[in-house]
Design an enzyme around this catalytic site. Structure first.
Site: not given
Ligand code: CMC
Length: 377
Positions: A260, A314
């Protein structure tokens, strides 16, 4: 004045915002100052959407009105259904969703974005109708007739009903609603930024949301939830997980559902989603994909040690949707169905002190080139 170029605008603020905040070092995500874990345990998706859009938790009367307004605007025009019918059934649902959302703007003009009342109804319509479009597309492409929403069912309950023509167990609604809360907002990500750029031109909100849907589709953003399940299915068995991770990393490829731009620890949403997995599997039996995912996380933990790369939102969401029998290519549309409230909150915030986005560039080409006639090139 010269500026440093930051690829991907990493670390460059694009707006001031009071909608959400991420502490990437501590792994904390707050919507309007409330931690996302608290919202999952105490709130509902619709209440959270209200909080994001209007900055406060609603009073009882405000909440009743909000739920009633959303419930009464879930239906879609038969021409939107006709539009969906005319699209190739093997096409990606995100493309169908984007086309249908853009078309909604032709039925509900929202061009006067200075009209506060009209903006309210645009937000209501978009939040209410996205699930109906997703469910209608999911059925139409299999040759089934779309199912109209039922006013007596809650937001998540009704979505499953429109998808499957049945009312699913209460636990599924609760878990799905929590998934919607977790995906509703996440500061200045690619799709939100895309929406802001469109919003800054004073385009109508349907166009804003349609452009955000386009950005969300990519595998580096929302599309990763689909890719994760495809990856776990490809791994197939627990004993192949480590070897797979090794192969991906040795070939300098990305592990989907990991990493991320902001989080340097495990994404707090991934932690909540894992807990939701456990709740679901306790009732419905485990999922081999979950076991493989745990092994992938453990292997990646060793092989990526010191690189600050951990599971993101996700990684575990698709495992839940898969267990609920939802088609893999619908996972990103589910993300959009939820994130629309965050996009709209940023749209309203942008309009309050709008300035057209028009960044600069650093030109790296030539100057004063002669024009060479075609027969001399
Ligand atoms: N697997 C392996 N290595 C990774 C990964 C990953 N998933 N993510 C980052 N890295 C490595 C990358 O190879 C690079 O290494 P090096 O410095 O040795 O070249 C370093 O970490 C920095 O990567 P980056 O891609 O430049 O960093 P970024 O801030 O642009 O990455 C990201 C953010 C989300 C694009 C990236 O982590 C990624 O591609 N992840 C996989 C796709 C994914 O799961 N996307 C969902 C993101 S979260 C939810 C959402 O936004 O929708």
């Amino acid at each position: 004045m010269p500026h440093d170029f930051m690829p991907g605008l990493a670390g460059v603020p694009a707006a001031t915002s009071s909608i959400s905040d991420v502490d990437g070092q501590r792994g904390v995500l707050e919507y309007r100052g409330i931690r996302v874990e608290t919202l999952c345990s105490k709130s509902s998706y619709l209440e959270t959407a209200y909080l994001l859009l209007f900055g406060q938790l609603p009073s009882t009367t405000e909440f009743q009105r909000w739920v009633t307004d959303i419930t009464h605007h879930r239906r879609i025009k038969f021409r939107i259904i006709d539009l969906l019918k005319s699209l190739p059934e093997q096409g990606h649902p995100m493309d169908a969703l984007q086309a249908a959302v853009a078309a909604l703007g032709m039925f509900y003009p929202g061009r006067n974005v200075k009209d506060v009342e009209n903006n309210y109804w645009s937000a209501v319509r978009l939040i209410a109708k996205l699930p109906t479009i997703v469910a209608a597309w999911a059925r139409l492409r299999h040759g089934d007739a779309p199912i109209m929403p039922r006013d007596d069912l809650g937001f998540s309950e009704n979505f499953f009903y429109m998808l499957t023509e049945s009312v699913v167990p209460l636990l599924w609604d609760e878990i799905f609603d929590d998934c919607l809360i977790l995906h509703a907002e996440h500061t200045m990500n690619a799709s939100t930024f895309t929406g802001l750029v469109t919003a800054s031109t004073l385009a109508d909100p349907y166009t804003v949301v349609a452009s955000s849907i386009g950005a969300l589709k990519g595998p580096l953003h929302g599309g990763a939830n689909e890719e994760v399940v495809v990856m776990l299915q490809e791994i197939g068995t627990l004993d192949k997980a480590r070897q797979y991770v090794e192969h991906v990393l040795q070939n300098k490829k990305k592990l989907m559902g990991f990493g991320h731009r902001v989080y340097k620890v495990k994404d707090p949403r991934a932690t909540v989603l894992q807990e939701l997995c456990r709740r679901l599997f306790k009732e419905c039996g485990s999922s081999p994909l979950y076991e493989i995912a745990l092994e992938v996380e453990a292997a990646a933990g060793t092989m990526l040690k010191g690189k600050d790369i951990y599971p993101n939102v996700d990684f575990y969401s698709g495992i839940i949707y898969d267990k609920m029998g939802i088609d893999v290519d619908l996972f990103t549309p589910l993300f959009a169905m939820s994130r629309v409230s965050g996009w709209l909150a940023h749209w309203l915030e942008q309009l309050r002190e709008n300035k057209l986005f028009r960044p600069d560039q650093i030109y790296s080409g030539e100057h004063n080139r002669p024009y060479v006639p075609i027969d001399q090139r």
